[in-house]
Design a protein around this motif. Structure first.
Motif, mmCIF file in Angstrom:
data_model
loop_
_atom_site.group_PDB
_atom_site.id
_atom_site.type_symbol
_atom_site.label_atom_id
_atom_site.label_comp_id
_atom_site.label_asym_id
_atom_site.label_seq_id
_atom_site.Cartn_x
_atom_site.Cartn_y
_atom_site.Cartn_z
ATOM 1 N N PRO A 1 11.554 1.686 -2.592
ATOM 2 C CA PRO A 1 10.422 0.820 -2.293
ATOM 3 C C PRO A 1 9.081 1.458 -2.653
ATOM 4 O O PRO A 1 8.212 0.786 -3.162
ATOM 5 C CB PRO A 1 10.512 0.556 -0.802
ATOM 6 C CG PRO A 1 11.900 0.917 -0.399
ATOM 7 C CD PRO A 1 12.408 1.872 -1.422
ATOM 8 N N ASP A 2 8.915 2.776 -2.401
ATOM 9 C CA ASP A 2 7.653 3.435 -2.727
ATOM 10 C C ASP A 2 7.418 3.458 -4.233
ATOM 11 O O ASP A 2 6.306 3.234 -4.692
ATOM 12 C CB ASP A 2 7.622 4.856 -2.172
ATOM 13 C CG ASP A 2 7.520 4.882 -0.651
ATOM 14 O OD1 ASP A 2 7.023 3.889 -0.091
ATOM 15 O OD2 ASP A 2 7.934 5.883 -0.056
ATOM 16 N N LEU A 3 8.463 3.718 -4.997
ATOM 17 C CA LEU A 3 8.352 3.732 -6.457
ATOM 18 C C LEU A 3 8.016 2.340 -6.971
ATOM 19 O O LEU A 3 7.159 2.176 -7.841
ATOM 20 C CB LEU A 3 9.651 4.244 -7.087
ATOM 21 C CG LEU A 3 9.681 4.286 -8.608
ATOM 22 C CD1 LEU A 3 8.581 5.223 -9.124
ATOM 23 C CD2 LEU A 3 11.043 4.751 -9.095
ATOM 24 N N LEU A 4 8.666 1.340 -6.420
ATOM 25 C CA LEU A 4 8.403 -0.041 -6.820
ATOM 26 C C LEU A 4 6.958 -0.433 -6.493
ATOM 27 O O LEU A 4 6.254 -0.998 -7.343
ATOM 28 C CB LEU A 4 9.375 -0.995 -6.116
ATOM 29 C CG LEU A 4 9.179 -2.483 -6.419
ATOM 30 C CD1 LEU A 4 9.378 -2.755 -7.909
ATOM 31 C CD2 LEU A 4 10.142 -3.321 -5.592
ATOM 32 N N ALA A 5 6.510 -0.108 -5.301
ATOM 33 C CA ALA A 5 5.131 -0.436 -4.896
ATOM 34 C C ALA A 5 4.126 0.271 -5.806
ATOM 35 O O ALA A 5 3.128 -0.333 -6.221
ATOM 36 C CB ALA A 5 4.905 -0.042 -3.444
ATOM 37 N N ARG A 6 4.388 1.531 -6.128
ATOM 38 C CA ARG A 6 3.481 2.278 -7.005
ATOM 39 C C ARG A 6 3.448 1.658 -8.401
ATOM 40 O O ARG A 6 2.388 1.503 -8.997
ATOM 41 C CB ARG A 6 3.914 3.746 -7.062
ATOM 42 C CG ARG A 6 2.934 4.614 -7.791
ATOM 43 C CD ARG A 6 3.184 6.119 -7.703
ATOM 44 N NE ARG A 6 4.584 6.494 -7.738
ATOM 45 C CZ ARG A 6 5.221 7.088 -6.727
ATOM 46 N NH1 ARG A 6 4.599 7.358 -5.614
ATOM 47 N NH2 ARG A 6 6.504 7.417 -6.843
ATOM 48 N N ASN A 7 4.612 1.269 -8.899
ATOM 49 C CA ASN A 7 4.667 0.639 -10.222
ATOM 50 C C ASN A 7 3.951 -0.707 -10.244
ATOM 51 O O ASN A 7 3.279 -1.051 -11.212
ATOM 52 C CB ASN A 7 6.117 0.486 -10.681
ATOM 53 C CG ASN A 7 6.716 1.805 -11.115
ATOM 54 O OD1 ASN A 7 5.992 2.740 -11.467
ATOM 55 N ND2 ASN A 7 8.035 1.886 -11.081
ATOM 56 N N VAL A 8 4.086 -1.475 -9.172
ATOM 57 C CA VAL A 8 3.384 -2.755 -9.073
ATOM 58 C C VAL A 8 1.874 -2.525 -9.099
ATOM 59 O O VAL A 8 1.133 -3.233 -9.798
ATOM 60 C CB VAL A 8 3.815 -3.538 -7.809
ATOM 61 C CG1 VAL A 8 2.875 -4.706 -7.538
ATOM 62 C CG2 VAL A 8 5.245 -4.028 -7.948
ATOM 63 N N LEU A 9 1.398 -1.516 -8.361
ATOM 64 C CA LEU A 9 -0.035 -1.192 -8.366
ATOM 65 C C LEU A 9 -0.510 -0.776 -9.758
ATOM 66 O O LEU A 9 -1.587 -1.178 -10.198
ATOM 67 C CB LEU A 9 -0.347 -0.088 -7.354
ATOM 68 C CG LEU A 9 -0.323 -0.517 -5.889
ATOM 69 C CD1 LEU A 9 -0.523 0.692 -4.984
ATOM 70 C CD2 LEU A 9 -1.390 -1.556 -5.621
ATOM 71 N N LEU A 10 0.298 0.016 -10.457
ATOM 72 C CA LEU A 10 -0.056 0.437 -11.822
ATOM 73 C C LEU A 10 -0.146 -0.769 -12.754
ATOM 74 O O LEU A 10 -1.057 -0.867 -13.582
ATOM 75 C CB LEU A 10 0.958 1.453 -12.355
ATOM 76 C CG LEU A 10 0.907 2.836 -11.730
ATOM 77 C CD1 LEU A 10 2.072 3.690 -12.224
ATOM 78 C CD2 LEU A 10 -0.422 3.516 -12.039
ATOM 79 N N ILE A 11 0.791 -1.680 -12.627
ATOM 80 C CA ILE A 11 0.782 -2.883 -13.467
ATOM 81 C C ILE A 11 -0.427 -3.749 -13.129
ATOM 82 O O ILE A 11 -1.114 -4.246 -14.031
ATOM 83 C CB ILE A 11 2.102 -3.668 -13.308
ATOM 84 C CG1 ILE A 11 3.259 -2.878 -13.936
ATOM 85 C CG2 ILE A 11 1.990 -5.060 -13.932
ATOM 86 C CD1 ILE A 11 4.634 -3.418 -13.591
ATOM 87 N N GLN A 12 -0.716 -3.913 -11.841
ATOM 88 C CA GLN A 12 -1.884 -4.707 -11.445
ATOM 89 C C GLN A 12 -3.165 -4.092 -11.986
ATOM 90 O O GLN A 12 -4.055 -4.809 -12.460
ATOM 91 C CB GLN A 12 -1.951 -4.825 -9.920
ATOM 92 C CG GLN A 12 -0.911 -5.740 -9.342
ATOM 93 C CD GLN A 12 -0.901 -5.731 -7.821
ATOM 94 O OE1 GLN A 12 -1.261 -4.750 -7.185
ATOM 95 N NE2 GLN A 12 -0.474 -6.848 -7.237
ATOM 96 N N ARG A 13 -3.283 -2.779 -11.922
ATOM 97 C CA ARG A 13 -4.471 -2.093 -12.437
ATOM 98 C C ARG A 13 -4.596 -2.297 -13.948
ATOM 99 O O ARG A 13 -5.678 -2.566 -14.463
ATOM 100 C CB ARG A 13 -4.406 -0.605 -12.110
ATOM 101 C CG ARG A 13 -5.697 0.117 -12.451
ATOM 102 C CD ARG A 13 -5.692 1.580 -12.081
ATOM 103 N NE ARG A 13 -5.296 1.772 -10.706
ATOM 104 C CZ ARG A 13 -4.533 2.785 -10.278
ATOM 105 N NH1 ARG A 13 -4.083 3.682 -11.114
ATOM 106 N NH2 ARG A 13 -4.229 2.901 -9.008
#
Length: 186
Positions: A1-13
């Motif tokens: 979940p932490d990796l997924l959340a971090r990747n989602v934030l990177l994509i949003q940025r």
């Protein structure tokens, strides 16, 4: 979940950055064609200054840069609030980019009978004398700073100011910082 959340934030940025770049390219094309639209209304320039500063507070704090506003009371201005905010934001963004930790960026607002003057002063690295005349050119960047952005921010800021029948200028000393000033008619 932490990796997924971090990747989602990177994509949003990344999406936000791409959206910003597309908007900048569209604005630059409109400016070049002398078709930048401004929708003028009355607004409070003091509140606008504080709002722009608030937008950059977290970034300034993260970089260890003191960000302040020197504007009190209320100052009614007739102009395109969104566009003037955009121009001011471009100047603040640049100031933060080129100011080292423990430096400062100050937003100032002044007025007289004819003009409202917006100013962004920083204690950053300054601009080389031979580059002063180029900083407002479309997509221009010095060799040392080409990796820091698209080079469109100052060009767009100038286009917005000119669309308001105003003027923009910069005074800078290497190693001491820069002061970007623009004024628009009251």
């Amino acid at each position: 979940p932490d990796l997924l959340a971090r990747n989602v934030l990177l994509i949003q940025r990344a999406v936000k950055q791409m959206h910003g770049l597309i908007d900048d390219l569209l604005d630059a094309a409109s400016i070049r064609a002398s078709r930048l639209r401004v929708s003028k209304t009355d607004f409070d320039a003091v509140q606008l200054m504080h709002d722009v500063a608030e937008d950059f507070e977290a970034d300034a704090a993260e970089r260890g840069i003191a960000l302040s506003v020197e504007a009190d009371g209320m100052l009614a201005v007739h102009g395109d609030q969104r566009r003037i905010s955009q121009a001011l934001s471009n100047l603040v963004n640049n100031a933060l980019k080129f100011t080292e930790r423990d430096g400062s960026v100050t937003l100032r607002l002044r007025s007289d009978a004819l003009h409202v003057t917006f100013e962004v002063a920083d204690s950053g690295r300054g601009i080389a004398p031979q580059d002063i005349d180029k900083v407002f050119d479309r997509a221009w960047q010095s060799d040392e700073t080409a990796h820091l952005g698209s080079g469109m921010g100052l060009y767009i800021a100038k286009g917005i100011v000119v669309a308001h029948a105003g003027e923009i200028k910069v005074v800078s000393v290497l190693g001491q910082g820069s002061i970007f000033t623009f004024f628009i008619p009251r």
